[in-house]
Design a protein around this motif. Structure first.
Motif, mmCIF file in Angstrom:
data_model
loop_
_atom_site.group_PDB
_atom_site.id
_atom_site.type_symbol
_atom_site.label_atom_id
_atom_site.label_comp_id
_atom_site.label_asym_id
_atom_site.label_seq_id
_atom_site.Cartn_x
_atom_site.Cartn_y
_atom_site.Cartn_z
ATOM 1 N N ILE A 113 0.841 -1.204 0.000
ATOM 2 C CA ILE A 113 0.000 0.000 0.000
ATOM 3 C C ILE A 113 0.873 1.249 0.000
ATOM 4 C CG2 ILE A 113 -1.638 1.358 1.370
ATOM 5 C CD1 ILE A 113 -2.919 -1.270 2.252
ATOM 6 N N GLU A 114 1.923 1.230 0.820
ATOM 7 C CA GLU A 114 2.841 2.367 0.863
ATOM 8 C C GLU A 114 3.536 2.546 -0.479
ATOM 9 O OE1 GLU A 114 3.539 4.739 3.309
ATOM 10 O OE2 GLU A 114 1.623 3.916 3.941
ATOM 11 N N ASP A 115 3.944 1.442 -1.110
ATOM 12 C CA ASP A 115 4.599 1.526 -2.415
ATOM 13 C C ASP A 115 3.662 2.120 -3.458
ATOM 14 O OD1 ASP A 115 6.878 0.414 -1.354
ATOM 15 O OD2 ASP A 115 6.448 -1.620 -2.052
ATOM 16 N N HIS A 116 2.379 1.756 -3.368
ATOM 17 C CA HIS A 116 1.396 2.317 -4.291
ATOM 18 C C HIS A 116 1.302 3.826 -4.108
ATOM 19 C CE1 HIS A 116 -2.321 2.186 -6.774
ATOM 20 N NE2 HIS A 116 -2.679 3.217 -6.015
ATOM 21 N N TYR A 117 1.305 4.273 -2.854
ATOM 22 C CA TYR A 117 1.208 5.707 -2.575
ATOM 23 C C TYR A 117 2.462 6.461 -3.005
ATOM 24 C CZ TYR A 117 -3.209 6.465 -0.190
ATOM 25 O OH TYR A 117 -4.534 6.636 0.086
ATOM 26 N N LYS A 118 3.599 5.772 -3.037
ATOM 27 C CA LYS A 118 4.843 6.429 -3.435
ATOM 28 C C LYS A 118 4.930 6.626 -4.948
ATOM 29 C CE LYS A 118 7.529 4.723 0.488
ATOM 30 N NZ LYS A 118 8.624 3.804 0.936
ATOM 31 N N ARG A 160 3.854 8.363 -7.869
ATOM 32 C CA ARG A 160 3.115 9.586 -8.217
ATOM 33 C C ARG A 160 2.277 9.399 -9.471
ATOM 34 N NH1 ARG A 160 7.289 14.637 -7.069
ATOM 35 N NH2 ARG A 160 7.634 14.182 -4.838
ATOM 36 N N THR A 161 2.763 8.563 -10.389
ATOM 37 C CA THR A 161 2.008 8.325 -11.615
ATOM 38 C C THR A 161 0.671 7.656 -11.318
ATOM 39 O OG1 THR A 161 4.081 8.069 -12.854
ATOM 40 C CG2 THR A 161 2.070 7.195 -13.862
ATOM 41 N N LYS A 162 0.686 6.629 -10.454
ATOM 42 C CA LYS A 162 -0.556 5.940 -10.103
ATOM 43 C C LYS A 162 -1.523 6.871 -9.371
ATOM 44 C CE LYS A 162 1.427 1.293 -9.839
ATOM 45 N NZ LYS A 162 1.660 0.101 -8.988
ATOM 46 N N ILE A 163 -0.998 7.689 -8.468
ATOM 47 C CA ILE A 163 -1.851 8.610 -7.729
ATOM 48 C C ILE A 163 -2.451 9.651 -8.667
ATOM 49 C CG2 ILE A 163 -1.921 10.343 -5.901
ATOM 50 C CD1 ILE A 163 -1.640 7.475 -4.901
ATOM 51 N N TRP A 164 -1.632 10.165 -9.605
ATOM 52 C CA TRP A 164 -2.129 11.172 -10.544
ATOM 53 C C TRP A 164 -3.220 10.600 -11.442
ATOM 54 C CZ3 TRP A 164 -2.193 11.532 -15.910
ATOM 55 C CH2 TRP A 164 -2.536 12.786 -16.426
ATOM 56 N N ILE A 165 -3.025 9.382 -11.941
ATOM 57 C CA ILE A 165 -4.030 8.751 -12.797
ATOM 58 C C ILE A 165 -5.319 8.508 -12.007
ATOM 59 C CG2 ILE A 165 -4.604 6.637 -14.054
ATOM 60 C CD1 ILE A 165 -1.676 6.478 -14.901
ATOM 61 N N ALA A 166 -5.180 8.048 -10.761
ATOM 62 C CA ALA A 166 -6.364 7.799 -9.931
ATOM 63 C C ALA A 166 -7.128 9.090 -9.669
ATOM 64 C CB ALA A 166 -5.939 7.160 -8.608
ATOM 65 N N GLU A 167 -6.412 10.165 -9.353
ATOM 66 C CA GLU A 167 -7.074 11.450 -9.106
ATOM 67 C C GLU A 167 -7.740 11.972 -10.377
ATOM 68 O OE1 GLU A 167 -3.952 13.873 -7.587
ATOM 69 O OE2 GLU A 167 -4.131 13.104 -5.525
ATOM 70 N N TRP A 168 -7.089 11.770 -11.499
ATOM 71 C CA TRP A 168 -7.655 12.210 -12.777
ATOM 72 C C TRP A 168 -8.937 11.452 -13.098
ATOM 73 C CZ3 TRP A 168 -7.739 10.057 -17.946
ATOM 74 C CH2 TRP A 168 -8.037 10.994 -18.938
ATOM 75 N N LYS A 169 -8.914 10.149 -12.865
ATOM 76 C CA LYS A 169 -10.116 9.333 -13.100
ATOM 77 C C LYS A 169 -11.235 9.721 -12.156
ATOM 78 C CE LYS A 169 -9.568 4.914 -13.611
ATOM 79 N NZ LYS A 169 -9.084 3.534 -13.349
ATOM 80 N N ASN A 170 -10.909 9.974 -10.878
ATOM 81 C CA ASN A 170 -11.934 10.357 -9.911
ATOM 82 C C ASN A 170 -12.532 11.722 -10.228
ATOM 83 O OD1 ASN A 170 -11.688 8.035 -8.317
ATOM 84 N ND2 ASN A 170 -9.972 8.892 -7.148
ATOM 85 N N THR A 171 -11.727 12.581 -10.836
ATOM 86 C CA THR A 171 -12.212 13.925 -11.160
ATOM 87 C C THR A 171 -13.085 13.934 -12.409
ATOM 88 O OG1 THR A 171 -10.247 14.906 -10.145
ATOM 89 C CG2 THR A 171 -11.511 16.296 -11.665
#
Length: 333
Positions: free
Chosen positions: A276-281, A283-294
């Motif tokens: 889970i921590e590795d996923h949060y580290k 930035r590409t995955k977090i950016w894509i997730a935020e983009w999809k949620n938006t």
């Protein structure tokens, strides 16, 4: 802890460099066997200075001998505890993991502090210099993981799915290119859940039970996922929490209350937490997730995005064909 103090005092005095060390123990750790009597005499000799560190009313009921014995046992206990933690030799403590964690907490309590002169005498008598480095420095290796609620995980592109098994230890994490899946055992929450869990936690704390703390660790992990009603709703919507208790907030309060002050097995779900921590580290995955949620919160936004891509595609094609026509008009065969 009194029985542990006597055992650890004997172990502290009997640190022999010739003993076979378990794998991972520092090979350069210098230790010499010292008699328990010699250690006690050294501590007893400094009692006049040590007693001055305490208010008279606090130690008036202790005789000189009783006070010296208390300082000696507490000092040996602290240093042997640190020695086992620093060297990774947890088995020598002969304690359950939650006791080890509680001691770590208690050692920082102000009223539990010992005059450092007591520890210095014991350290240098045993010639165990690593303890000087270890004390307040290399203290207790713990894997720290940030607290992530279910709602936060969902926003970060981590989805939830109920597992096929109801075993509380059946927690899995699967990572994909841009998202991840956290699988949790389904659980029914009703009026009997609280008492059942509390009794199981009490059973696990008993001295003669297994040291895996499976229920306690599961409750602590679920408590990290559940802060508010929104987190319960997320897990309930995926079929992980079957709520027969009442509102989602009641379920959140139940987990938060049960898990308060519990100490899990430090090795429980460690791989899942690390992933889970590795996923949060990433930035590409977090950016894509935020983009999809938006932009893709509803089917209509997805349809609008596809339609926009189609229109843009038509415009590009039209521009390309117009360019081709112009080229051949200027450069006829």
């Amino acid at each position: 802890m009194e029985k542990y103090k006597e055992l650890l005092a004997l172990e502290f005095a009997d640190q022999d460099s010739k003993k076979t060390r378990p794998e991972g123990v520092l090979p350069w750790l210098p230790t010499d066997a010292v008699s328990i009597d010699k250690l006690y005499r050294r501590v007893k000799n400094i009692m006049p200075n040590v007693r001055e560190c305490y208010a008279d009313e606090l130690i008036k009921d202790y005789s000189y001998e009783e006070f010296a014995q208390m300082m000696f046992l507490d000092g040996c206990f602290i240093l042997q505890y640190l020695h086992c933690i620093v060297t990774g030799n947890y088995k020598e403590l002969n304690m359950k993991s939650h006791d080890i964690a509680f001691i770590r907490h208690d050692l920082f309590v102000l009223e539990n502090q010992l005059p450092f002169e007591v520890l210095q005498v014991l350290i240098f008598t045993c010639k165990n210099m690593i303890l000087v480095v270890g004390f307040r420095c290399v203290y207790m290796p713990i894997s720290y993981h940030s607290h992530r609620s279910a709602k936060e995980l969902r926003k970060a592109g981590i989805y939830f799915r109920p597992g096929k098994s109801r075993h509380l230890s059946d927690v899995k994490f699967n990572s994909f290119h841009c998202s991840a899946l956290l699988t949790l055992p389904p659980i029914t929450v009703d009026d009997s859940t609280k008492s059942e869990f509390l009794n199981l936690v009490a059973y696990e704390a008993c001295p003669d039970t297994p040291d895996d703390f499976g229920v306690t660790s599961y409750l602590c992990f679920m408590d990290s996922l559940i802060d508010h009603a929104e987190d319960v709703k997320e897990l309930r919507s995926k079929g992980i929490l079957l709520n027969y208790l009442g509102s989602d907030q009641e379920v959140a309060d139940l987990f938060n209350e049960i898990a308060r002050d519990l100490v899990p097995n430090p090795h429980a779900f460690v791989d899942v937490k690390r992933q889970i921590e590795d996923h949060y580290k990433s930035r590409t995955k977090i950016w894509i997730a935020e983009w999809k949620n938006t932009h893709f919160t509803t089917p209509w936004t997805l349809f609008a995005f596809i339609a926009a891509l189609f229109v843009i595609g038509l415009q590009i094609t039209d521009t390309f064909l117009a360019g081709v026509q112009t080229y051949y008009a200027v450069h006829p065969k």
